[in-house]
Design a protein around this motif. Structure first.
Motif, PDB file in Angstrom:
ATOM      1  N   PRO A  57       0.792  -1.231   0.000  1.00  0.00           N
ATOM      2  CA  PRO A  57       0.000   0.000   0.000  1.00  0.00           C
ATOM      3  C   PRO A  57       0.819   1.271   0.000  1.00  0.00           C
ATOM      4  CG  PRO A  57       0.093  -0.877   2.215  1.00  0.00           C
ATOM      5  CD  PRO A  57       0.767  -1.891   1.336  1.00  0.00           C
ATOM      6  N   GLU A  76       0.831  -0.611  -5.074  1.00  0.00           N
ATOM      7  CA  GLU A  76      -0.549  -1.053  -5.299  1.00  0.00           C
ATOM      8  C   GLU A  76      -0.754  -1.545  -6.731  1.00  0.00           C
ATOM      9  OE1 GLU A  76      -3.691   1.293  -3.545  1.00  0.00           O
ATOM     10  OE2 GLU A  76      -2.400   1.909  -1.866  1.00  0.00           O
ATOM     11  N   ARG A 106     -13.402   3.697  -4.630  1.00  0.00           N
ATOM     12  CA  ARG A 106     -13.406   3.158  -3.270  1.00  0.00           C
ATOM     13  C   ARG A 106     -14.793   2.659  -2.885  1.00  0.00           C
ATOM     14  NH1 ARG A 106     -10.415   0.330  -1.094  1.00  0.00           N
ATOM     15  NH2 ARG A 106      -8.721   1.735  -1.714  1.00  0.00           N
ATOM     16  N   GLU A 113     -15.654  -5.855  -1.204  1.00  0.00           N
ATOM     17  CA  GLU A 113     -15.176  -6.367   0.087  1.00  0.00           C
ATOM     18  C   GLU A 113     -16.277  -7.129   0.812  1.00  0.00           C
ATOM     19  OE1 GLU A 113     -14.191  -4.542   4.473  1.00  0.00           O
ATOM     20  OE2 GLU A 113     -13.676  -3.317   2.739  1.00  0.00           O
ATOM     21  N   LEU A 125      -9.881  -9.252   5.187  1.00  0.00           N
ATOM     22  CA  LEU A 125      -9.305  -8.012   4.679  1.00  0.00           C
ATOM     23  C   LEU A 125      -7.825  -7.998   5.041  1.00  0.00           C
ATOM     24  CD1 LEU A 125     -10.364  -5.399   3.285  1.00  0.00           C
ATOM     25  CD2 LEU A 125     -10.543  -4.397   5.563  1.00  0.00           C
ATOM     26  N   GLN A 129      -4.745  -2.926   4.664  1.00  0.00           N
ATOM     27  CA  GLN A 129      -5.749  -2.241   3.844  1.00  0.00           C
ATOM     28  C   GLN A 129      -5.930  -0.774   4.240  1.00  0.00           C
ATOM     29  OE1 GLN A 129      -7.441  -3.457   1.082  1.00  0.00           O
ATOM     30  NE2 GLN A 129      -8.115  -1.336   0.866  1.00  0.00           N
ATOM     31  N   ARG A 132      -4.049   1.800   2.121  1.00  0.00           N
ATOM     32  CA  ARG A 132      -4.197   1.748   0.666  1.00  0.00           C
ATOM     33  C   ARG A 132      -5.057   2.907   0.165  1.00  0.00           C
ATOM     34  NH1 ARG A 132      -2.586  -3.077  -1.596  1.00  0.00           N
ATOM     35  NH2 ARG A 132      -1.792  -4.538  -0.032  1.00  0.00           N
ATOM     36  N   LEU A 136      -8.131  -2.927  -3.303  1.00  0.00           N
ATOM     37  CA  LEU A 136      -8.643  -3.743  -2.216  1.00  0.00           C
ATOM     38  C   LEU A 136      -7.797  -5.007  -2.153  1.00  0.00           C
ATOM     39  CD1 LEU A 136     -10.842  -4.549  -0.100  1.00  0.00           C
ATOM     40  CD2 LEU A 136     -12.135  -5.532  -2.024  1.00  0.00           C
ATOM     41  N   ALA A 137      -7.269  -5.325  -0.994  1.00  0.00           N
ATOM     42  CA  ALA A 137      -6.431  -6.513  -0.821  1.00  0.00           C
ATOM     43  C   ALA A 137      -7.135  -7.498   0.097  1.00  0.00           C
ATOM     44  CB  ALA A 137      -5.071  -6.134  -0.246  1.00  0.00           C
ATOM     45  N   ASP A 139      -6.745 -11.055   1.997  1.00  0.00           N
ATOM     46  CA  ASP A 139      -5.729 -11.968   2.511  1.00  0.00           C
ATOM     47  C   ASP A 139      -6.206 -13.409   2.370  1.00  0.00           C
ATOM     48  OD1 ASP A 139      -3.792 -13.295   3.971  1.00  0.00           O
ATOM     49  OD2 ASP A 139      -4.043 -12.119   5.794  1.00  0.00           O
ATOM     50  N   HIS A 172      -1.953 -12.231  -1.210  1.00  0.00           N
ATOM     51  CA  HIS A 172      -3.217 -11.511  -1.343  1.00  0.00           C
ATOM     52  C   HIS A 172      -3.804 -11.688  -2.741  1.00  0.00           C
ATOM     53  CE1 HIS A 172      -1.566  -8.290   1.693  1.00  0.00           C
ATOM     54  NE2 HIS A 172      -1.998  -9.373   2.318  1.00  0.00           N
ATOM     55  N   ASN A 174      -5.376  -8.911  -5.023  1.00  0.00           N
ATOM     56  CA  ASN A 174      -5.539  -7.456  -5.116  1.00  0.00           C
ATOM     57  C   ASN A 174      -6.467  -7.129  -6.269  1.00  0.00           C
ATOM     58  OD1 ASN A 174      -2.505  -7.958  -4.190  1.00  0.00           O
ATOM     59  ND2 ASN A 174      -3.173  -6.021  -3.332  1.00  0.00           N
TER      60      ASN A 174
END
Length: 266
Positions: A57, A76, A106, A113, A125, A129, A132, A136-137, A139, A172, A174
């Motif tokens: 991030p 990113e 976003r 998410e 998440l 995060q 960032r 959106l990452a 895990d 991740h 992403n």
């Protein structure tokens, strides 16, 4: 993938720029080892341009640009580059999207998410995060028990169903909105900051990575290297690195650094 030791001396001598992933390429099991950090510092001290190209991030990238022995960083998965001017004590930032686009994206990522976390048990998440700005990452094995590959693919499909891009790293998934990736921002950085045309870059840049989100870089750069742990993702890669190190993760990166430094001295 040829053994890294078979990289011809004349090609090693042509390298001026090292672009490299961070997680599981420079780091080992989530740790930045002394040998990997020393490899970065030795390369920069020898006159190479050293530029991480990562999915990590913006908050991390600000720190890395300021405090690591690097010349710039792409973060990113290509959303931006940062370059810290140590003489003037000024951070230069370039983003792919305008602020209003980032804000709109976003809201869409927040919806993804919720969809992923409710649909894929065991996913979480990413712990980074909060730092960032553009992606959106999710895990799937960094701070959670590793999910099976089928569930990782399911996460990717949810991103794509919402119209987002999605890339799998070693830790991740992403996802983001925007027509960019690691390669597009690396090209922008090399041209705008370091004055390297794409034709020049293909002759003097080497890229090191370890996972599927490095694939655009492996395809684009004739000189590309995978650290040994890329074997775990080999079946997911259409475009593989030209060479492969013996060492895993940071040991593999240190191996590459030693080869380049030795070629320059010879």
């Amino acid at each position: 993938m040829n053994p890294l030791a078979q990289l011809p001396l004349e090609k090693a001598r042509s390298v001026r720029v090292i672009l490299t992933d961070i997680d599981d390429t420079i780091t080992s099991e989530g740790m930045l080892t002394a040998s990997a950090y020393a490899a970065l510092e030795n390369l920069q001290c020898a006159g190479f341009l050293v530029i991480p190209v990562t999915g990590r991030p913006a908050g991390w990238c600000d720190h890395i640009a300021r405090m690591w022995p690097v010349d710039a960083i792409v973060g990113e998965n290509g959303a931006f580059y940062f370059r810290y001017d140590r003489e003037r004590k000024k951070m230069h930032q370039h983003f792919w999207a305008k602020p209003e686009e980032l804000k709109g994206n976003r809201a869409k990522l927040d919806a993804i998410e919720k969809d992923v976390l409710s649909s894929v048990p065991g996913s979480a998440l990413a712990s980074d995060q909060a730092y960032r700005v553009a992606d959106l990452a999710i895990d799937f094995c960094e701070d959670v028990p590793a999910l099976p590959e089928s569930e990782v693919d399911r996460i990717v499909s949810i991103f794509e169903r919402h119209g987002a891009q999605a890339k799998v790293s070693s830790i991740h998934v992403n996802g983001w909105f925007g027509d960019y990736n690691k390669l597009s921002m690396a090209k922008t950085l090399l041209a705008e900051v370091f004055g390297l045309s794409w034709e020049q870059a293909k002759e003097c840049v080497i890229y090191a990575g370890d996972s599927p989100n490095d694939e655009p870089m492996f395809e684009a750069f004739p000189l590309s290297v995978g650290v040994a742990n890329i074997h775990a993702f080999e079946h997911r890669l259409k475009h593989k690195p030209a060479y492969i190190a013996k060492g895993h993760s940071g040991d593999g990166f240190a191996e590459l650094a030693e080869l380049l430094l030795s070629a320059r001295q010879r």
